[in-house]
Write an enzyme that holds these catalytic residues in place. Structure first.
Site, PDB file in Angstrom:
ATOM      1  CD  GLU A 177       0.554   1.335  33.901  1.00 42.00           C
ATOM      2  OE1 GLU A 177       0.765   2.559  33.822  1.00 42.00           O
ATOM      3  OE2 GLU A 177       1.458   0.513  34.047  1.00 42.00           O
ATOM      4  CE  LYS A 219       2.100   0.650  30.725  1.00 39.95           C
ATOM      5  NZ  LYS A 219       3.166   1.623  30.506  1.00 39.95           N
TER       6      LYS A 219
HETATM    7  C1  5MM Z   1       4.096  -0.766  35.626  1.00 42.88           C
HETATM    8  O1  5MM Z   1       4.897   0.325  35.273  1.00 42.88           O
HETATM    9  C2  5MM Z   1       4.673   0.898  33.998  1.00 42.88           C
HETATM   10  C3  5MM Z   1       5.165  -0.010  32.894  1.00 42.88           C
HETATM   11  O2  5MM Z   1       6.515  -0.314  33.156  1.00 42.88           O
HETATM   12  P1  5MM Z   1       7.003  -1.835  33.105  1.00 42.88           P
HETATM   13  O3  5MM Z   1       6.817  -2.273  31.674  1.00 42.88           O
HETATM   14  O4  5MM Z   1       8.445  -1.756  33.516  1.00 42.88           O
HETATM   15  O5  5MM Z   1       6.161  -2.624  34.059  1.00 42.88           O
HETATM   16  C4  5MM Z   1       5.396   2.233  33.939  1.00 42.88           C
HETATM   17  O6  5MM Z   1       4.930   3.011  32.845  1.00 42.88           O
HETATM   18  C5  5MM Z   1       5.211   2.987  35.232  1.00 42.88           C
HETATM   19  O7  5MM Z   1       3.883   3.365  35.344  1.00 42.88           O
HETATM   20  C6  5MM Z   1       6.141   4.194  35.208  1.00 42.88           C
HETATM   21  O8  5MM Z   1       7.464   3.721  35.139  1.00 42.88           O
HETATM   22  C7  5MM Z   1       5.965   5.097  36.403  1.00 42.88           C
HETATM   23  O9  5MM Z   1       6.126   4.332  37.574  1.00 42.88           O
HETATM   24  P2  5MM Z   1       6.326   5.062  38.992  1.00 42.88           P
HETATM   25  O10 5MM Z   1       6.393   3.891  39.950  1.00 42.88           O
HETATM   26  O11 5MM Z   1       7.625   5.775  38.917  1.00 42.88           O
HETATM   27  O12 5MM Z   1       5.166   5.952  39.207  1.00 42.88           O
END
Ligand code: 5MM
Length: 340
Positions: A177, A219
C-alpha cells in the site's frame, strides 16, 4: 514458501468481484474516529465495534478478506470465539496490518517513512501459525512544496519490498500500500505524475528483492486532484487518469489492484471504481477491486455510535456499502442504489 498457495490466496482475494474490508485502524486512528462521534475510546468498545462488523450477516457475499489489527487478533467475540476463527468461519480470509506506522523521515521535513521491519520476520511466522493468510503495510507519500523527494519515495519503496519478501518467506500474501495522500491543492495531473513515479519505484524495488508479483496485491490511491484543488475532476476523468497511470506502472503479473478510499466519500469511492470497471474492465491484465476502510465503515460507525441497540441497523448500512462496491467491481453500481 509455497508459491502456488500464495498465488491462490492472492487470486482468492480478488475473485468473484469481491473486495477487502480494511478494519485495521491502529488504536490512535480508531480512537480518533470514535472521539469524533463521542464513542468511548477503550479496548472493549473497539472490540464490540469490530464484533458488529464481523458478525454482519451476508458480509462474505461481498468481502473476500478482512484486514485486522494486532489488538483484534487477541480478542474474542462475546461468545468466546477468537476473531481470527470468527472471520475464517464466515468464509472471509483473515489478514493483518503489520507496519509500525508512518514516522517523520530524518532529513526530509514534511515527509514520512513507515517503520516496522525490525523483528518482522518472527512476527510474520507467528501470524501465519495463527491462521492469518495475508498482511498489509502502508507507506505514505505527501504532495507539497518541493515534495515528495526521490529520497522519501526510495526509502518507502525499499521498505515495502523488504516487507513483501519477508511475507512470502512466511507464506503470507503482502498487500502493498503506497498511498499518495489527497491532502493539498495539487491537480489531478500532479497526482498522476507522483503516483506513476511512486509505483515505478515500488515495482523496481520488488524486482530487486526477488518478489514474485503473481503473489502480491497492490493497494494504491486513485489518481485524484487534491482536496483543496480548485478543479475537482469528473468521475470519468478520475477513472481514465487512474487506469492510465496504472497501465504505465503496474506489471501484468500482478493479479489484483485493490484501492484504498483515502478520505473520499463512500458514494464517490463506489462511483469511481464503477467507472473504471465500466470503461476498462475487459481490457485490463489485473482485477480492479477495493480495500476500503472509511468508505465501507463510516456510515455504519455513525449509526452504531457505541450502542448495542443499533447493531442490526449499523450492520445493514455496512452490508449496503459492501454490496455497492461489489456492484462497482461489476460496473453495475449506480446512484439509485443509494436510495434503497
Ligand atoms: C489509507 O488507509 C487504509 C485504507 O483506509 P481508507 O479506505 O479509509 O483510506 C487503511 O487500511 C489504513 O492503512 C489503516 O486504517 C491503518 O491506518 P493507521 O493510520 O491507523 O496506521
Amino acid at each position: 514458501m509455497n508459491t502456488k498457495e500464495l498465488i491462490n490466496t492472492a487470486k482468492a482475494l480478488v475473485a468473484n468481484d469481491k473486495g477487502l474490508l480494511a478494519m485495521d485502524e491502529s488504536n490512535p486512528t480508531c480512537n480518533k474516529r470514535f472521539a469524533a462521534l463521542g464513542i468511548p475510546q477503550d479496548a472493549e468498545t473497539r472490540r464490540a465495534y469490530r464484533e458488529m462488523i464481523i458478525t454482519t450477516p451476508g458480509l462474505s457475499e461481498c468481502i473476500s478478506g478482512a484486514i485486522l489489527y494486532e489488538e483484534t487478533i487477541h480478542q474474542q467475540l462475546t461468545d468466546g470465539t477468537p476473531f481470527i476463527k470468527a472471520v475464517t468461519n464466515t468464509g472471509i480470509i483473515p489478514g493483518i496490518k503489520v507496519d509500525g506506522g508512518a514516522k517523520e523521515l530524518a532529513g526530509h521535513p514534511g515527509e514520512k517513512i513507515t517503520e516496522g521491519l525490525d523483528g518482522l520476520r518472527d512476527r510474520l511466522h507467528q501470524y501465519a501459525k495463527m491462521g492469518l493468510r495475508f498482511a498489509k503495510w502502508r507507506a505514505v507519500i505527501t504532495i507539497g512544496d518541493g515534495i515528495p523527494s526521490q529520497g522519501c519515495i526510495d526509502a518507502n519503496a525499499h521498505a515495502l519490498a523488504r516487507y513483501a519478501a519477508l511475507c512470502h518467506e512466511a507464506g503470507l500474501v503482502p498487500i502493498i500500500e503506497p498511498e499518495v495522500l489527497m491532502e493539498g491543492n495539487h491537480t489531478l495531473e500532479k497526482c498522476f505524475e507522483v503516483t506513476e513515479q511512486v509505483l515505478r519505484t515500488v515495482f523496481n524495488q520488488l524486482y530487486s528483492q526477488g518478489v514474485a508479483l503473481e503473489g502480491v496485491i497492490l493497494k494504491p490511491n486513485m489518481v485524484l486532484p487534491g482536496l483543496t484543488c480548485s478543479k475537482q475532476n469528473t468521475v470519468d476523468e478520475v477513472a481514465d487518469a487512474t487506469v492510465n497511470c496504472l497501465l504505465r506502472s503496474v506489471p501484468a503479473a500482478v493479479p489484483g489492484i485493490a484501492f484504498l478510499s483515502g478520505g473520499q466519500s463512500a458514494e464517490l469511492a463506489s462511483a469511481r471504481l464503477n467507472a473504471m470497471n465500466v470503461r476498462f474492465k475487459n481490457h485490463l491484465p489485473w482485477a480492479l477491486a477495493f480495500s476500503y476502510a472509511r468508505a465501507i465503515q463510516q456510515p455504519a460507525m455513525e449509526i452504531w455510535n457505541g450502542q448495542e441497540a443499533k447493531v442490526i441497523i449499523a450492520q445493514k448500512a455496512l452490508l449496503h456499502r459492501a454490496k455497492c462496491n461489489l456492484a462497482a467491481r461489476r460496473g453495475e453500481y449506480n446512484a439509485a442504489m443509494e436510495k434503497i
